[in-house]
Design a protein around this motif. Sequence first.
Motif, short mmCIF file in Angstrom:
data_model
loop_
_atom_site.label_atom_id
_atom_site.label_comp_id
_atom_site.label_asym_id
_atom_site.label_seq_id
_atom_site.Cartn_x
_atom_site.Cartn_y
_atom_site.Cartn_z
N LEU A 133 -3.01 0.73 -5.73
CA LEU A 133 -3.34 -0.33 -4.78
C LEU A 133 -4.70 -0.93 -5.11
O LEU A 133 -4.89 -2.16 -5.01
N GLY A 134 -5.65 -0.10 -5.52
CA GLY A 134 -6.96 -0.61 -5.90
C GLY A 134 -6.88 -1.57 -7.08
O GLY A 134 -7.56 -2.60 -7.11
N SER A 187 -9.43 0.43 -3.00
CA SER A 187 -8.34 0.51 -2.04
C SER A 187 -8.85 0.69 -0.62
O SER A 187 -8.39 0.02 0.32
N PHE A 194 -6.52 6.87 4.08
CA PHE A 194 -7.22 5.60 4.33
C PHE A 194 -8.14 5.68 5.54
O PHE A 194 -8.59 4.65 6.03
N LEU A 200 -2.65 4.98 -3.41
CA LEU A 200 -4.06 4.66 -3.25
C LEU A 200 -4.69 4.06 -4.51
O LEU A 200 -5.31 2.99 -4.48
N GLU A 201 -4.54 4.73 -5.66
CA GLU A 201 -5.22 4.27 -6.88
C GLU A 201 -4.64 2.96 -7.39
O GLU A 201 -5.38 2.03 -7.73
N GLU A 220 -9.90 3.67 -6.42
CA GLU A 220 -9.65 4.30 -5.12
C GLU A 220 -10.60 3.76 -4.05
O GLU A 220 -10.20 3.51 -2.90
N THR A 265 -8.66 -2.44 1.93
CA THR A 265 -7.80 -2.35 3.11
C THR A 265 -8.54 -2.81 4.36
O THR A 265 -8.01 -3.57 5.18
N SER A 321 0.83 -1.21 0.00
CA SER A 321 0.00 0.00 0.00
C SER A 321 0.86 1.26 0.00
O SER A 321 0.52 2.26 -0.65
#
Length: 412
Positions: free
Chosen positions: A35-36, A245, A321, A32-33, A242, A249, A27
């Motif tokens: 990771l999605g 993510s 997050f 963020l993006e 996003e 998470t 992560s």
Amino acid sequence: MKKQFLLSLIANGSRVVLGFVFFWQVSQALGLETLGEYIYVIAALGYFGTLIDYGFNLFVLNTASRSEDTVRPLFLRVVLSKLILTGAAFAILAALYGLAFSVQGAMVTALFFAVVILQSFSGLLIQFFKAMGRFEHEFSSTMLASLLPLLLLFMIQGPVTLVVLGWLVVAVRLVVLVFQLAVFFRLTQGQDWRDVEHAAEQRLPRALADIRGNFKYAVFSVLGAVFLSVDVVIMRFILGPEDVSIYGTAMKAIMAVILFFEVLTGVFIPRLARHHQVSPTQFRADVRRFAVIMLAGASAVSLGLLALGPTAVTLAFGAEFAQAGRVLQVLSLVLIFRVMTMVSGSLLTVYGLQSFRARVIAIVLPIHLVMNLVLQPKFGIWGAVGTLVISFLLFFALSTMALLRHRGAVQA
């Protein structure tokens, strides 16, 4: 025996903890993006891993433990079946690529599909180690697979792309698989392939027969895999990476907790199954102990997540997050019901009523799927959260009803 179970518990517990640490590293390295996109690719390609596994892990545990002198022929037999399934999975992936994976690109898709294949065959070898009573090799395989990616990603020290991450995980999985094969061939030294060589013309028919024979186990595995990740797949197309993510998470945290309790369940099941046959009094005492430990543990974890979840997520992953912490709080409210479903589900298996588990998921999955399709467009992430809460409660209610309704008949 206690040493073997302790090694298995430590190995699987470490896998859960180190897996979550690796997710945290990813992560921070991806953002963020991206990771999605990573969460989506892992979830969607995970279906192919379930297809390749196809219930053969249970088949090996049941078969290899009774034929330790012919493990090599059995290994070849299962590998051939899994290679056929790998070819089928590749054909399906190729057909779906334009629809499901074109955004991520061919290289990313190919790399993580390779990871899925390597993980499947690595998992098969772990089942052989378990069946042969060599839990120390399960431990070493698990620790190698968990620690190596952490160290490599730590050494990179900076942002990475999905392609770089894919190559890293492929390299780790190759190292683990080569190590496991070396151990397997050393353990089976002195065995030959005679059973396979003397029936070469029967290899393909037997492999196809094995695939047909494992269908009932595969259906339950596939339905379970779809249930666990279909919300993420739908979210990727409806809400975007996003939101995946944020939701992913929170789900990673709650699934890490659930996996810990599944490991604990795996320690109890052999004892329950043994005493169910030979000592009803001890069996009832074990059931009470099992239920109390699971309920107490789930209650403590649920309260901890409810009180500290948002703060912990923000501190660990960053302010962007923060919403994941609030999602985690809501999911913690139904964690107890999800954990107690493991108790009722395990008892259904011990009583020989595992078919009811498949029926329960066959009822819950369509509801879960439809609710995600309806509620996510209207309520975003919270539509997925509400759906999961309802599905967890429904799982618990149906599993408990099945257990209470049929337990008396079985005991009689």
